[in-house]
Design a protein around this motif. Sequence first.
Motif, PDB file in Angstrom:
ATOM      1  N   ARG A 306       0.833  -1.208   0.000  1.00 47.30           N
ATOM      2  CA  ARG A 306       0.000   0.000   0.000  1.00 47.30           C
ATOM      3  C   ARG A 306       0.866   1.255   0.000  1.00 47.30           C
ATOM      4  N   ASP A 307       1.914   1.249   0.830  1.00 43.83           N
ATOM      5  CA  ASP A 307       2.749   2.440   0.947  1.00 43.83           C
ATOM      6  C   ASP A 307       3.650   2.637  -0.258  1.00 43.83           C
ATOM      7  N   VAL A 308       4.069   1.544  -0.920  1.00 45.86           N
ATOM      8  CA  VAL A 308       4.791   1.692  -2.189  1.00 45.86           C
ATOM      9  C   VAL A 308       3.918   2.432  -3.191  1.00 45.86           C
ATOM     10  N   ALA A 309       2.647   2.028  -3.274  1.00 45.41           N
ATOM     11  CA  ALA A 309       1.729   2.682  -4.206  1.00 45.41           C
ATOM     12  C   ALA A 309       1.527   4.150  -3.843  1.00 45.41           C
ATOM     13  N   ARG A 310       1.355   4.433  -2.558  1.00 46.18           N
ATOM     14  CA  ARG A 310       1.164   5.823  -2.128  1.00 46.18           C
ATOM     15  C   ARG A 310       2.390   6.674  -2.426  1.00 46.18           C
ATOM     16  N   SER A 311       3.574   6.140  -2.088  1.00 43.02           N
ATOM     17  CA  SER A 311       4.803   6.902  -2.257  1.00 43.02           C
ATOM     18  C   SER A 311       5.128   7.173  -3.716  1.00 43.02           C
ATOM     19  N   SER A 312       4.857   6.176  -4.573  1.00 42.20           N
ATOM     20  CA  SER A 312       5.189   6.309  -5.992  1.00 42.20           C
ATOM     21  C   SER A 312       4.087   6.987  -6.792  1.00 42.20           C
ATOM     22  N   GLY A 313       2.902   7.106  -6.201  1.00 41.41           N
ATOM     23  CA  GLY A 313       1.788   7.716  -6.910  1.00 41.41           C
ATOM     24  C   GLY A 313       1.250   6.855  -8.031  1.00 41.41           C
ATOM     25  N   ILE A 314       1.372   5.522  -7.886  1.00 43.00           N
ATOM     26  CA  ILE A 314       0.916   4.583  -8.918  1.00 43.00           C
ATOM     27  C   ILE A 314      -0.314   3.840  -8.398  1.00 43.00           C
ATOM     28  N   ARG A 315      -1.327   3.713  -9.245  1.00 44.09           N
ATOM     29  CA  ARG A 315      -2.555   2.996  -8.892  1.00 44.09           C
ATOM     30  C   ARG A 315      -2.229   1.545  -8.542  1.00 44.09           C
ATOM     31  N   LEU A 316      -2.908   1.003  -7.514  1.00 45.79           N
ATOM     32  CA  LEU A 316      -2.685  -0.369  -7.048  1.00 45.79           C
ATOM     33  C   LEU A 316      -3.943  -1.199  -7.221  1.00 45.79           C
ATOM     34  N   TRP A 317      -3.787  -2.372  -7.817  1.00 45.22           N
ATOM     35  CA  TRP A 317      -4.861  -3.360  -7.904  1.00 45.22           C
ATOM     36  C   TRP A 317      -4.489  -4.599  -7.094  1.00 45.22           C
ATOM     37  N   MET A 318      -5.478  -5.176  -6.410  1.00 42.52           N
ATOM     38  CA  MET A 318      -5.370  -6.564  -5.991  1.00 42.52           C
ATOM     39  C   MET A 318      -5.885  -7.368  -7.187  1.00 42.52           C
TER      40      MET A 318
END
Length: 502
Positions: A306-318
């Motif tokens: 979750r924090d990788v996605a937040r920090s990089s500003g990239i959308r995350l899917w499960m």
Amino acid sequence: MRCVRLAVLLAAGAASAASAVAPAPAPAQDAPVTVTLRPAVDRPSTRFEGWGTALAWFANLSGGWPEAERTRLADLFYGKGGLGWTIARYNIGGGNAADTPAYLRAGGAVPGFWRKPAGATGRDWWRADDPTMWDWTQDANQRWWLGAIKARVEAPIFEAFSNSPPWFMTVSGRVSGADKATDDNLRPGFEAPFAAYLARVVDELQRRHGIAFRTLSPVNEPNTDYWFAANKQEGAHWSPARQAAMIDARDAALKARGLKTVVAAPDETNSHTFLTDWAGYPAATRARIGQLNVHSYGAIHQTGVRDVARSSGIRLWMSENDAPLAGDPENFDGMASPLAFAEHVVGDLKRLEPAAWVFWQAVEDLSARDGAAGSNWGLVKADQRSLAGGPHPLYVTRKYWAMAQFSRFIRPGYRLVPVDDMDTAGALSPGGDRLVMVHVNPAPMARRLVVPTGWRVQTVLTDATHDAACVAGVAAPPRSIVTLVLTRGPTPADVCGASSPR
């Protein structure tokens, strides 16, 4: 089953006769437990895009079934009276050599779009720029689903993904993996040819079907020891360094064709392996990723992803999961696997905070065969080994209704909101006038649910006797999944008007 039920009825009749003489005392009831739900509706959170499934492998079979059967399946998953899914992941097959003996599981032999020229030998004959080496008649069954989804969903989101390169680009000569499960199976230096293969398929299918693949995922569960040559499904191992090289090549191939499709990666099997992959990517590779995909076969370190996605500003899917209870025998009506599944979804939404939640394959084969107890993978069961012409009776399991508790009510555009109860996931509508909370009660006693004041409440229930049914009251019966739809303002919630497919 009929004999067992008859025995139960006879026993019940005997008990009734005995009770006329000496009434048995009523069994003790466990006292209800009160649970107060406190959603933080004012905290910024993830905008949710929807729910869906990978089309591998069931679409490779069911797309060729009789029209009534495949249409019913499409309605069950993507129809307005069904689950209301909006996402589909299309599997671009690698394809084994024509003379390879059949060994992959039912539906697992997804055909590739290449054509081997007559008289060609070895593995170095393929040329991406030669139109005679492409066969666009392939994979008709899975492609039927592209049209079926497009016809049912107003704004579908399509993702293309690959499990393996075509056989002639592999080290082992098989699409199921290298001879050793921890060896990379793409031939050295074949990143660009494989990227060209996938990009051309995306381009061609978009044009032929009038759709858009928003993302393309080049590797699947890459840094694991799952994939080996004798395995029964397509797969390939990729070290983090080879993943990065493939992501770079895929990004270049998509841009070379002028496509808007962006790279999704790494589609790793769980969060802690995802973090290992991510740590091995150079900064330039990370910058080429348009969407982060992670599977949730394991819940360790999900907040790290979750924090990788937040920090990089990239959308995350499960982007893949199915969570039946391990060891639970195949049972279309039981609650053990639906409860485990729903609890897993709640955990994913709370820890990963993904923009989408995508099921593995929605239709699974009947598994209780030849004395085996079977398992509860899938939402619908069918005999996938029978002839394409059918018939294929479809068994809608109670896991399907567990899925309905989420996907019918947490809709695209809603924002995921934290709820302080660990068994409850929440989402708020774009206008802020509808709050949805899905609560899982695995306990043998009921739970009284205390919700915020100032909201109208409607309750939807799945348990041993209800299939996503509207019920009165604000409570979670023993071993149940409850969706609370809360509304405020002039328009009350109306969650019970839509028909439910059976």
